[in-house]
Design a protein around this motif. Sequence first.
Motif, PDB file in Angstrom:
ATOM      1  N   CYS A  12       0.842  -1.194   0.000  1.00 32.98           N
ATOM      2  CA  CYS A  12       0.000   0.000   0.000  1.00 32.98           C
ATOM      3  C   CYS A  12       0.878   1.246   0.000  1.00 32.98           C
ATOM      4  CB  CYS A  12      -0.903  -0.011   1.234  1.00 32.98           C
ATOM      5  SG  CYS A  12      -1.861   1.498   1.439  1.00 32.98           S
ATOM      6  N   CYS A  15       0.029   3.301   3.640  1.00 28.09           N
ATOM      7  CA  CYS A  15       0.396   2.845   4.985  1.00 28.09           C
ATOM      8  C   CYS A  15       1.487   1.774   4.983  1.00 28.09           C
ATOM      9  CB  CYS A  15      -0.837   2.335   5.729  1.00 28.09           C
ATOM     10  SG  CYS A  15      -1.440   0.742   5.143  1.00 28.09           S
ATOM     11  N   GLU A  17       1.216  -1.371   4.176  1.00 26.39           N
ATOM     12  CA  GLU A  17       0.712  -2.719   4.399  1.00 26.39           C
ATOM     13  C   GLU A  17       0.946  -3.587   3.160  1.00 26.39           C
ATOM     14  OE1 GLU A  17      -0.474  -4.111   6.996  1.00 26.39           O
ATOM     15  OE2 GLU A  17      -1.851  -5.705   6.443  1.00 26.39           O
ATOM     16  N   CYS A  34      -6.570  -1.513   0.032  1.00 26.19           N
ATOM     17  CA  CYS A  34      -5.779  -1.925   1.189  1.00 26.19           C
ATOM     18  C   CYS A  34      -6.713  -2.393   2.296  1.00 26.19           C
ATOM     19  CB  CYS A  34      -4.930  -0.750   1.661  1.00 26.19           C
ATOM     20  SG  CYS A  34      -4.047  -1.083   3.192  1.00 26.19           S
ATOM     21  N   CYS A  37      -5.971   0.260   5.618  1.00 27.86           N
ATOM     22  CA  CYS A  37      -6.402   1.659   5.671  1.00 27.86           C
ATOM     23  C   CYS A  37      -7.476   1.982   4.639  1.00 27.86           C
ATOM     24  CB  CYS A  37      -5.206   2.598   5.500  1.00 27.86           C
ATOM     25  SG  CYS A  37      -4.532   2.637   3.818  1.00 27.86           S
ATOM     26  N   HIS A  39      -7.317   2.316   1.585  1.00 35.49           N
ATOM     27  CA  HIS A  39      -6.877   3.155   0.476  1.00 35.49           C
ATOM     28  C   HIS A  39      -7.044   2.386  -0.828  1.00 35.49           C
ATOM     29  CE1 HIS A  39      -4.763   6.186  -1.709  1.00 35.49           C
ATOM     30  NE2 HIS A  39      -3.695   5.452  -1.952  1.00 35.49           N
TER      31      HIS A  39
HETATM   32 ZN   LIG Z   1      -2.955   0.983   3.421  1.00 35.14          ZN
END
Ligand SMILES: [Zn+2]
Length: 51
Positions: A12, A15, A17, A34, A37, A39
């Motif tokens: 991501c 963040c 991830e 994601c 978060c 996103h």
């Molecule tokens: Zn994320």
Amino acid sequence: MPVREDIFWVTCPRCGEKFYCDNQLRHSSIKLMCPKCRHRFLDSDSPEIRE
Ligand SMILES: [Zn+2]
């Protein structure tokens, strides 16, 4: 354990991830989401991809 070949890993851009997605979403115009978060981004926007 065999390596799954129908997925790829993305990172991501917001963040950091790491999560995996179905290969059908690779090189497509469908945005990935994601799980951490929420996103939404294209695979080409991921800072790191492992196939
Ligand atoms: Zn994320």
